[in-house]
Design an enzyme around this catalytic site. Structure first.
Site, short mmCIF file in Angstrom:
data_model
loop_
_atom_site.label_atom_id
_atom_site.label_comp_id
_atom_site.label_asym_id
_atom_site.label_seq_id
_atom_site.Cartn_x
_atom_site.Cartn_y
_atom_site.Cartn_z
N GLY A 148 0.81 -1.22 0.00
CA GLY A 148 0.00 0.00 0.00
C GLY A 148 0.83 1.26 0.00
O GLY A 148 1.60 1.51 -0.92
N GLU A 200 2.56 1.01 11.51
CA GLU A 200 1.41 0.10 11.36
C GLU A 200 0.72 -0.20 12.70
O GLU A 200 -0.24 -0.96 12.73
CB GLU A 200 1.86 -1.21 10.71
#
Length: 115
Positions: free
Chosen positions: A9, A73
């Site tokens: 991503g 993350e």
């Protein structure tokens, strides 16, 4: 210590968080087995279990980069790290944990083709 990481991503080349990998070595492209699904969460994607291949990039990184990626993350709260077999060896990649938020599937399995 060296690690491999598979990114799918905003960490990919040309994306908003690619600067985290500025000191990493790009090894190549990879497509996962059809065991996942790619979702659009707006500003970033998420991967969950499913029946889709995910397209991404594999990098050779050091421990400091891995720690920075874990912070980005939000491991282990938002994402968790799992190992994935790639042509370059086993690579870490990030799986989203809150399945209730996984609603908008990116049918191509490719974040770059989401629009």
């Amino acid at each position: 210590m060296q690690h491999l990481v598979f990114v799918y991503g905003t960490l990919r080349r040309g994306e908003s968080n690619h600067h985290f990998l500025s000191e990493a070595q790009f090894l190549g492209l990879h497509e996962t087995p059809a065991e996942y699904t790619l979702y659009d969460l707006g500003d970033y994607p998420a991967v969950g279990r499913g029946h889709q291949s995910i397209f991404g990039e594999v990098y050779l990184i050091n421990q400091e980069i891995l720690q920075a990626l874990d912070e980005l993350e939000d491991v282990p709260v938002e994402y968790r790290r799992e190992l994935l077999e790639t042509p370059f060896g086993q690579a870490w990649f990030y799986i989203y944990q809150d399945e209730e938020k996984l609603n908008t599937v990116i049918s191509s399995g490719n974040w770059d083709l989401r629009l």
